[in-house]
Write an enzyme that holds these catalytic residues in place. Structure first.
Site, PDB file in Angstrom:
ATOM      1  N   SER A 160       0.918  -1.222   0.062  1.00  0.00           N
ATOM      2  CA  SER A 160      -0.086   0.127   0.010  1.00  0.00           C
ATOM      3  C   SER A 160       0.835   1.119  -0.003  1.00  0.00           C
ATOM      4  O   SER A 160       1.860   1.150   0.415  1.00  0.00           O
ATOM      5  CB  SER A 160      -1.029   0.105   1.256  1.00  0.00           C
ATOM      6  N   ASP A 161       0.493   2.386  -0.410  1.00  0.00           N
ATOM      7  CA  ASP A 161       1.012   3.502  -0.410  1.00  0.00           C
ATOM      8  C   ASP A 161       0.976   3.906   1.355  1.00  0.00           C
ATOM      9  O   ASP A 161       0.013   3.338   1.808  1.00  0.00           O
ATOM     10  CB  ASP A 161       0.188   4.694  -1.116  1.00  0.00           C
ATOM     11  N   PHE A 162       1.663   4.771   1.615  1.00  0.00           N
ATOM     12  CA  PHE A 162       1.646   5.176   3.054  1.00  0.00           C
ATOM     13  C   PHE A 162       0.454   5.877   3.215  1.00  0.00           C
ATOM     14  O   PHE A 162      -0.342   6.745   2.777  1.00  0.00           O
ATOM     15  CB  PHE A 162       2.473   6.346   3.305  1.00  0.00           C
TER      16      PHE A 162
END
Ligand SMILES: *[C@@H]1O[C@H](CO)[C@@H](O)[C@H](O)[C@H]1NC(C)=O
Ligand SMILES: *[C@@H]1O[C@H](CO)[C@@H](O)[C@H](O)[C@H]1NC(C)=O
Ligand SMILES: *[C@@H]1O[C@H](CO)[C@@H](O)[C@H](O)[C@H]1NC(C)=O
Ligand SMILES: *[C@@H]1O[C@H](CO)[C@@H](O)[C@H](O)[C@H]1NC(C)=O
Ligand SMILES: *[C@@H]1O[C@H](CO)[C@@H](O)[C@H](O)[C@H]1NC(C)=O
Length: 784
Positions: free
Chosen positions: A280-282
């Site tokens: 996932s992105d942050f």
């Protein structure tokens, strides 16, 4: 990442102190896992090894691998020390390592794309990859391979990606993944997918100028457009063997991208056959069970939906343990396949931190400030020069026979500090925000790369001019208070070099398509007063409307230099004085007015529902395809760029020639009609180029294709080949354009497969998307 991640969250275990675990437990309805379990594909050996070692692990150890926390790197996933499996180090970004020193700030992808030079792009990627390896980074959070692709000229992150053209973007994505992974680094193709704008925010700015009250936008796009426009670059990264893919912040048809069964399981893992792991992105994870079942294999820090909560969900049976095993297999398969287990440097830096060593949870991390640059400055300079597009030239360039130069604009100067506005380079721009002072070499946010020096334009120009006995005066200010001195210096200059810029930052889409600060005013002031001709340098990460000044009588030349990285001034001098003959072409169309694009193609209000919705109603027609389809005349079209010499094309021809695909690393599962492979070559087009001018130089020959008329949804033409050729004066050379089955195919929505439409295909070759003097047609009556 668009929100500032606090570095104080220095935790090495995903098992957070219970005080940090949000109390509200998620109660998802039981859903089934539809996604394929990995078998490793070509990495079958690595997969078997992963499976064997996973059998030895406890549940807690398996979960440890799937969860990353903020550590010495931007993110560190957990390991299994007992079995000799280390945690992995993840760090930005696409234009060079961020948060560390003694690294190279490369030209951004959007800039490098203008070189249209496959070899140079792959060389750039190899060298970036080696710098990441040198720092001990296991997974680079890059490259940006079509998320964003560049649907809207207002999007604030287009400069991190290559180009809105899917063919150019695809080829460069393939080469970049292959180049970067050559050193053993694992790349992470991002941001998957349909991430074409930033969230919509309606809250006040927070104390640090960050946005509040933000909601992710849901991208709604039809199946055909998804497959033909937005997916191809990601398909190429899978084919090139990317070990990781990052899911994005946006929603897709109302579902968060990181829990989208359609995008992750059905398309990425099944249709594209991706064998690595999805992270996932942050802060882009919004659930535990839905994300795990949706196909997300690892969580980067931000929300902590994996770790202990994933463990609980497995124990409760909401997620089958086979799915957790699959996450572990996918992560370890990429790691074994990259051979990082045999020979890879330890992490030897810490983000933000200059102390020599630091103890975190009992482990000591050294900060060695290792210099990983080698001779990369030479290549960064070459890429920047080869990517500088000459848009206009009266003959004033290359600079010859003049004795007095004037230099204008803060954009010619050194930046105030190397890290302008804090470690994220989240320098703020606009009314309530600060401008970037000094020359713009890169944008802000996660696409930024750190520099250890900036070869400022004023420095490089002064040094070059001094060698030639040329006088250089300057006023490196933009504001009206300095117009008096600007006018006076311009009045004494035979050539006036004006520097203007557009600084873009993650988290902020653009409000207009103009230059920053008083860019236009500065150009006009200099133009009004210059004794000779004006040369305008544009440092911009995207679209700039130039209509208010480009035709003024003394505007002699205009260069679009993009975000050229640390070697900016040196590269520019190479072009200005003609040591390098410009050969770059615009990888996007420059329009004349904001009305040249579809209205509202970026969403700015919250809408009436639970989230804002972006409908991609223009379908396949973005960038030059929109201009072509709706008869807008751009100021400068896609593929346009001048040279100091002239070229002629001759002998355009196409022959049927079958060649089996030889560069695929991991096969995709894309379905197609006929027997030839989707990535096999079926035809080869060819053209001769002759340098008929007086200077050696390179030309980019471009091949465009029109589908048979029966394909009513298709825009008038598509780039389907390009080749850069360097030629001495009078020399002729031949370039080939291999046409793969996929390049001739459309996505059949009914049959859910790729097929070559029957009928007449038209091909044109030339020096831009609107200069195609030689045309040919071929009839196709076979599915191949
Ligand atoms: C989780 O990973 C961290 C970092 O590699 C390690 O220190 C810790 O011991 C691991 N926990 C387990 C349960 O293996
Ligand atoms: C989103 O919905 C549209 C319209 O129903 C559909 O054509 C498209 O395939 C969906 N996209 C995904 C990724 O499932
Ligand atoms: C740029 O300079 C101005 C004036 O000196 C200053 O107020 C501003 O904070 C500076 N901006 C940055 C990003 O350094
Ligand atoms: C492109 O080619 C055309 C001839 O087809 C020529 O007139 C034009 O000058 C060329 N443009 C550039 C940018 O070289
Ligand atoms: C194109 O170049 C090839 C050699 O590469 C030559 O055989 C051919 O005659 C040339 N054709 C034209 C029309 O110049």
């Amino acid at each position: 990442m668009w929100s500032y991640i606090q570095s104080s969250l220095l935790l090495l275990s995903p098992f957070l102190p219970s005080s940090l675990i949000p109390l509200s437990d998620h109660h998802p309805h039981q859903i089934h896992y539809h996604g394929p379990l990995t078998d490793g594909g070509i990495w079958h050996e690595a997969y078997e090894r992963s499976r064997d070692v996973a059998k030895e692990m406890t549940l807690e150890e398996k979960v440890n691998l799937t969860t990353a926390v903020t550590g010495p790197c931007q993110a560190n996933s957990g390991g299994v020390p007992r079995l000799g499996i280390p945690g992995l180090c993840f760090n930005d970004g696409p234009a060079g390592p961020r948060y560390t020193d003694f690294v190279t700030q490369w030209p951004s992808a959007f800039t490098a794309a203008a070189s249209f030079d496959r070899d140079l792009i792959e060389e750039r990627a190899k060298r970036i990859g080696k710098e990441f390896r040198g720092k001990g980074i296991n997974v680079e959070l890059g490259p940006v391979t079509g998320g964003p692709l560049g649907r809207s000229p207002y999007a604030g992150r287009n400069w991190e990606a290559f180009t809105p053209d899917p063919y150019l973007s695809s080829t460069l994505s393939f080469l970049t993944v292959r180049g970067m992974q050559e050193s053993g680094l694992i790349t992470c193709a991002k941001h998957y997918i349909l991430y074409e704008q930033e969230p919509v925010c309606d809250g006040p700015l927070d104390g640090e100028g960050g946005r509040t009250g933000c909601r992710d936008v849901s991208s709604e796009v039809d199946d055909k457009t998804m497959k033909e426009l937005y997916l191809p670059s990601f398909a190429e990264t899978v084919r090139a063997g990317t070990g990781a893919v990052m899911c994005s912040y946006n929603k897709i048809n109302g579902t968060a991208a990181c829990e989208s069964d359609d995008a992750l399981n059905r398309i990425m893992k099944d249709e594209l056959g991706f064998k690595g792991f999805v992270l996932s992105d942050f802060g882009a994870t919004h659930s535990t069970v839905e994300s795990a079942l949706g196909g997300m294999d690892m969580e980067l820090p931000g929300e902590y939906f994996y770790g202990q909560r994933l463990l609980k969900a497995i124990e409760k049976g909401s997620i089958p343990e086979s799915r957790l095993d699959d996450m572990v297999h996918r992560i370890l398969t990429s790691w074994y396949a990259s051979k990082q287990h045999t020979d890879y440097p330890q992490v030897n830096y810490q983000k933000y931190d200059l102390s020599d060593s630091k103890e975190v949870n009992g482990l000591v991390f050294k900060n060695e400030h290792r210099d990983v640059r080698e001779d990369n400055a030479i290549y960064a300079r070459k890429v920047a020069a080869e990517s500088t597009v000459l848009l206009k030239n009266s003959g004033i360039l290359p600079i010859r026979g003049i004795r007095r130069i004037g230099v204008f604009g803060t954009d010619a100067d050194y930046p105030s500090t190397l890290s302008g506005c804090g470690p994220d380079l989240f320098c703020l721009v606009g009314s309530k925000r600060r401008y970037w002072n000094g020359t713009v070499t890169i944008g802000g946010g996660s696409g930024a790369a750190y520099a250890d020096y900036i070869a400022a334009p004023i420095e490089a120009i002064t040094l070059k001019a001094r060698q030639q006995g040329i006088r250089v005066d300057h006023v490196l200010q933009d504001d009206a208070a300095h117009f008096g001195s600007i006018g006076w210096v311009a009045y004494q200059s035979e050539v006036c070099l004006v520097f203007v810029s557009l600084f873009l930052v993650e988290g902020w889409d653009r409000e207009h398509l103009k230059l920053d600060k008083g860019g236009e005013e500065l150009i006009k002031q200099v133009e009004k007063n210059c004794a000779g001709e004006v040369v305008v340098m544009l440092h911009a990460g995207g679209q700039v409307i130039v209509e208010n000044w480009i035709d003024l009588p003394k505007i002699g030349a205009v260069l679009f230099a993009g975000y050229p990285g640390q070697e900016t001034g040196n590269a520019l001098v190479d072009i200005l004085w003609g040591d390098i003959n410009p050969s770059a072409k615009l990888p996007f169309s420059m329009g004349k007015s904001p009305n040249d694009w579809p209205k509202d193609n970026i969403v700015r209000d919250m809408g009436k529902g639970a989230y804002p919705i972006a409908k991609f109603t223009e379908g396949l027609a973005i960038d030059y395809k929109w201009f072509d389809k709706h008869n807008f005349t751009p100021r400068y079209e896609f593929g346009y760029g001048l040279s100091y010499t002239k070229f002629e094309f001759s002998g355009f021809d196409i022959e049927e020639r079958y060649e089996k695909d030889r560069d695929t690393v991991q096969r995709t599962n894309e379905r197609y009609e006929g027997t030839r492979g989707l990535y096999d070559t079926l035809f080869v087009a060819r053209v001769n180029i002759t340098n008929i001018g007086k200077t050696p130089g390179a030309e980019v020959a471009q091949l465009y294709m029109s589908f048979p008329k029966s394909e009513v949804e298709q825009p008038p033409k598509h780039l389907r080949g390009y080749a850069k050729k360097y030629l001495e004066v009078g020399q002729m050379g031949t370039v080939d354009f291999p046409l793969r089955k996929k390049d001739l195919s459309v996505w059949d929505v009914k049959k859910q497969l790729w097929k070559i439409p029957r009928g007449t295909f038209t091909f044109g070759v030339g020096n831009s998307s609107r200069e195609l003097p030689s045309k040919l047609t071929i009839e196709i009556d076979s599915s191949y």
